[in-house]
Design an enzyme around this catalytic site. Structure first.
Site, PDB file in Angstrom:
ATOM      1  N   LYS A 136      36.047  54.773  34.792  1.00 34.37           N
ATOM      2  CA  LYS A 136      37.097  53.833  35.200  1.00 34.37           C
ATOM      3  C   LYS A 136      36.592  52.394  35.126  1.00 34.37           C
ATOM      4  CE  LYS A 136      37.502  52.742  39.920  1.00 34.37           C
ATOM      5  NZ  LYS A 136      37.498  51.283  39.973  1.00 34.37           N
ATOM      6  N   ASN A 137      35.358  52.177  35.615  1.00 36.41           N
ATOM      7  CA  ASN A 137      34.861  50.803  35.718  1.00 36.41           C
ATOM      8  C   ASN A 137      34.512  50.168  34.373  1.00 36.41           C
ATOM      9  OD1 ASN A 137      35.248  50.893  38.404  1.00 36.41           O
ATOM     10  ND2 ASN A 137      33.083  50.851  39.007  1.00 36.41           N
ATOM     11  N   ARG A 197      41.149  44.212  41.199  1.00 30.44           N
ATOM     12  CA  ARG A 197      40.570  42.926  40.812  1.00 30.44           C
ATOM     13  C   ARG A 197      40.514  42.768  39.287  1.00 30.44           C
ATOM     14  NH1 ARG A 197      37.664  40.738  44.728  1.00 30.44           N
ATOM     15  NH2 ARG A 197      35.881  40.210  43.428  1.00 30.44           N
ATOM     16  N   ASP A 231      39.578  47.137  47.207  1.00 29.56           N
ATOM     17  CA  ASP A 231      39.274  47.968  48.376  1.00 29.56           C
ATOM     18  C   ASP A 231      38.889  47.107  49.579  1.00 29.56           C
ATOM     19  OD1 ASP A 231      39.532  50.053  46.636  1.00 29.56           O
ATOM     20  OD2 ASP A 231      37.407  50.039  46.125  1.00 29.56           O
ATOM     21  N   ASP A 243      28.538  52.703  45.082  1.00 28.65           N
ATOM     22  CA  ASP A 243      29.669  53.639  45.027  1.00 28.65           C
ATOM     23  C   ASP A 243      29.242  55.092  45.252  1.00 28.65           C
ATOM     24  OD1 ASP A 243      31.024  51.376  44.419  1.00 28.65           O
ATOM     25  OD2 ASP A 243      31.704  51.993  42.443  1.00 28.65           O
ATOM     26  N   VAL A 299      24.904  45.955  49.070  1.00 26.96           N
ATOM     27  CA  VAL A 299      25.795  45.322  48.089  1.00 26.96           C
ATOM     28  C   VAL A 299      27.078  44.804  48.740  1.00 26.96           C
ATOM     29  CG1 VAL A 299      27.060  45.642  45.916  1.00 26.96           C
ATOM     30  CG2 VAL A 299      24.819  46.716  46.220  1.00 26.96           C
TER      31      VAL A 299
HETATM   32  C1  UD1 Z   1      32.335  46.529  40.651  1.00 26.31           C
HETATM   33  C2  UD1 Z   1      32.905  47.921  40.677  1.00 26.31           C
HETATM   34  C3  UD1 Z   1      32.691  48.565  42.034  1.00 26.31           C
HETATM   35  C4  UD1 Z   1      31.215  48.531  42.413  1.00 26.31           C
HETATM   36  C5  UD1 Z   1      30.667  47.105  42.275  1.00 26.31           C
HETATM   37  C6  UD1 Z   1      29.174  47.043  42.503  1.00 26.31           C
HETATM   38  C7  UD1 Z   1      34.767  47.768  39.167  1.00 26.31           C
HETATM   39  C8  UD1 Z   1      36.249  47.803  38.979  1.00 26.31           C
HETATM   40  N1  UD1 Z   1      34.325  47.849  40.422  1.00 26.31           N
HETATM   41  O1  UD1 Z   1      33.056  45.759  41.583  1.00 26.31           O
HETATM   42  O2  UD1 Z   1      33.134  49.928  41.961  1.00 26.31           O
HETATM   43  O3  UD1 Z   1      31.080  48.926  43.752  1.00 26.31           O
HETATM   44  O4  UD1 Z   1      30.941  46.583  40.969  1.00 26.31           O
HETATM   45  O5  UD1 Z   1      28.521  47.928  41.646  1.00 26.31           O
HETATM   46  O6  UD1 Z   1      34.017  47.730  38.203  1.00 26.31           O
HETATM   47  N2  UD1 Z   1      30.570  38.614  45.034  1.00 26.31           N
HETATM   48  C9  UD1 Z   1      30.731  37.328  45.492  1.00 26.31           C
HETATM   49  N3  UD1 Z   1      31.435  36.433  44.710  1.00 26.31           N
HETATM   50  C10 UD1 Z   1      31.960  36.777  43.511  1.00 26.31           C
HETATM   51  C11 UD1 Z   1      31.781  38.099  43.033  1.00 26.31           C
HETATM   52  C12 UD1 Z   1      31.079  38.999  43.825  1.00 26.31           C
HETATM   53  O7  UD1 Z   1      30.268  36.991  46.585  1.00 26.31           O
HETATM   54  O8  UD1 Z   1      32.578  35.915  42.849  1.00 26.31           O
HETATM   55  C13 UD1 Z   1      29.841  39.603  45.864  1.00 26.31           C
HETATM   56  C14 UD1 Z   1      30.764  40.708  46.390  1.00 26.31           C
HETATM   57  O9  UD1 Z   1      31.446  40.298  47.552  1.00 26.31           O
HETATM   58  C15 UD1 Z   1      29.792  41.836  46.623  1.00 26.31           C
HETATM   59  C16 UD1 Z   1      28.765  41.652  45.516  1.00 26.31           C
HETATM   60  O10 UD1 Z   1      28.913  40.309  45.063  1.00 26.31           O
HETATM   61  O11 UD1 Z   1      29.152  41.671  47.865  1.00 26.31           O
HETATM   62  C17 UD1 Z   1      28.919  42.591  44.351  1.00 26.31           C
HETATM   63  O12 UD1 Z   1      30.231  42.498  43.832  1.00 26.31           O
HETATM   64  P1  UD1 Z   1      30.562  42.778  42.297  1.00 26.31           P
HETATM   65  O13 UD1 Z   1      29.341  43.304  41.646  1.00 26.31           O
HETATM   66  O14 UD1 Z   1      31.213  41.584  41.725  1.00 26.31           O
HETATM   67  O15 UD1 Z   1      31.617  43.964  42.394  1.00 26.31           O
HETATM   68  P2  UD1 Z   1      32.936  44.160  41.558  1.00 26.31           P
HETATM   69  O16 UD1 Z   1      32.753  43.716  40.158  1.00 26.31           O
HETATM   70  O17 UD1 Z   1      34.104  43.624  42.312  1.00 26.31           O
END
Ligand code: UD1
Length: 437
Positions: free
Chosen positions: A26-27, A98, A122, A310, A332
């Site tokens: 999915k991701n 997102r 989520d 995850d 994370v």
């Molecule tokens: C993706 C995955 C999710 C997985 C995560 C970490 C998808 C659709 N989802 O989520 O299943 O759990 O990677 O492996 O692919 N952060 C910030 N600012 C930002 C972006 C992120 O502070 O602009 C922080 C987030 O709050 C979090 C951390 O960085 O604490 C990691 O987030 P991120 O890796 O961006 O997760 P997603 O891409 O949203």
């Protein structure tokens, strides 16, 4: 938000046996569909989990912008965006997840403007998009923030030297997708290097992009003028594989997961062996099996190649069946143990702490976030009526229900449908008595 009001009724108490084939990730799949918008030519994506909510939403977002889905069946998608006819999609689509934020790159490249509703997702933490916006600004976009949306404009995007404060998966993908067609070189320092990101890089490379992954978490993108169509097979879902593996071992079972990929699951496999269960690598998958009393473990979630966040919820359920005291330090997301209170209703012995109970302090030290868990086992889980708060927790509730002798009703299953394809079919094949009611 699109909600499914049905529930799962599950009769637990039996070990899992048999084999299943996992779906495409999915991701990665949703991002590959969005990356296809960088070209006006057709892109053919196979092993795409087209039945899950996340891909259906991605399709609706892309269609709102001008993408045509010429095929959407048999886990195959043929997409083509000859013309982008809108710079935006509805807030009701934006709030579901997102994914929409990643359309900024194609929109800026093709029409110079993107109006992005504030994203949802989520309830596992604040999940801001500040890294994305700052990177897009460094690439030359002008960003304006409004109450309900972001407006981004760019006449020309230029390569930049971007350092991410944390190796964010989404921000890395956003920069990758945006920078392929930007002028000059873009450096992403402290980039995320998850297998799903490598899959996106593989497809972009087939489309004509020039992307290097250095040994120090730096990704270097050399901008090209145009991208073309490509064929791509989505990598297998390592989250789904781990979820089923946890269910099999926790229930004292033995299952084969076809398509599960060893190289994408190294730290998970090590943890399985460290708790005293085992696995066997096959030519086309991995067999996971219980082989006697399970031992406690301390785990810290981390970015790849660490133990994926995850995997944490289904692994916590597995740890309720271990003989002794285990610990998980979530580094994370600040709020990824929200699902524990429902598990306590089923008899799980889990306490949460705001301290970093691992070897190293994380970003959430000296905060009030309950980001460490102590799990005592083994516990006999009992059936209950439980409500799913997010997608990964959803599967872990199913695992808990599989262990509980008797009938468990699981509510809020739209979260499970968002990420897991044909979950009842796969679980039934492994001997689980599960019904959608
Ligand atoms: C993706 C995955 C999710 C997985 C995560 C970490 C998808 C659709 N989802 O989520 O299943 O759990 O990677 O492996 O692919 N952060 C910030 N600012 C930002 C972006 C992120 O502070 O602009 C922080 C987030 O709050 C979090 C951390 O960085 O604490 C990691 O987030 P991120 O890796 O961006 O997760 P997603 O891409 O949203």
């Amino acid at each position: 938000m699109r909600k499914n009001t049905s529930k799962f009724l599950l009769k637990g108490g039996k070990p899992l046996h048999g084999s299943i084939k996992i779906s495409g990730a999915k991701n990665a799949a949703s991002k590959l569909i969005i990356a296809s918008m960088l070209t006006d030519q057709p892109v053919h994506i196979t092993n795409c989990p087209i039945g899950i909510g996340e891909i259906i939403t991605t399709r609706e977002i892309c269609e709102a912008l001008g993408t045509k889905f010429k095929k959407y069946s048999n886990n195959e998608v043929i997409v083509q965006t000859k013309n982008v006819h809108s710079n935006s999609f509805s807030a009701s689509l934006g709030i579901i997840n997102r994914i929409g934020v990643l359309t900024v790159g194609p929109l800026l490249q093709r029409v110079g403007e993107a109006k992005i509703p504030r994203p949802g997702g989520d309830k596992i933490g604040a999940r801001p998009i500040d890294f994305h916006l700052s990177a897009l600004e460094q690439l030359g976009a002008k960003v304006k923030e409004y109450k309900d949306f972001y407006l981004l404009k760019a006449t020309k995007l230029k390569g930049a030297n971007i350092s991410l404060p944390f190796p964010s998966v989404g921000a890395t993908e956003n920069i990758l997708i945006t920078a392929c067609l930007a002028e000059g070189k873009t450096f992403i320092h402290n980039a995320a290097i998850e297998p799903e990101i490598m899959d996106i890089i593989r497809m972009l490379q087939k489309m004509g992009a020039i992307i290097d992954v250095m040994t120090d978490r730096t990704i270097v993108i050399t901008g090209v003028e145009k991208l073309k169509g490509a064929n791509h097979n989505v990598l297998p879902d390592r989250l789904e594989a781990a979820s089923f593996a946890c269910a099999a071992i926790a229930s004292k079972g033995d299952i084969t997961i076809y398509d599960a990929s060893q190289s994408d699951m190294i730290s998970f496999l090590n943890s399985i062996r460290l708790i005293g269960a085992d696995y066997e690598i096959l030519d086309n998958g991995i067999r996971f099996f219980y082989k006697g009393k399970l031992k406690p473990i301390c785990i810290e979630t981390d970015v790849h190649p660490g133990f994926m966040t995850d995997w944490q919820p289904p692994f916590v359920i597995l740890l309720t069946q271990v003989d002794g005291v285990s610990m998980i330090h979530e580094t994370v997301y600040e709020n990824r143990f929200g699902y524990v209170s429902e598990l306590k209703k089923m008899g799980a012995d889990i306490e949460l702490y705001d301290t970093c109970l691992g070897s190293l302090p994380c970003r959430y030290k000296n905060t009030n976030y309950l980001h460490s868990a102590v799990i005592k086992g083994p516990t006999t889980l009992k059936p209950a009526n439980i409500h799913v708060p997010d997608i990964r927790a959803g599967f872990s509730y199913l695992v808990a229900a599989i262990l509980a002798k008797g009938e468990t009703m699981v509510d809020g299953i739209h979260y499970i449908d968002r990420g897991y394809e044909n979950i009842e079919g796969k679980l039934s094949k492994l001997g689980v008595d599960i019904k959608r009611v």
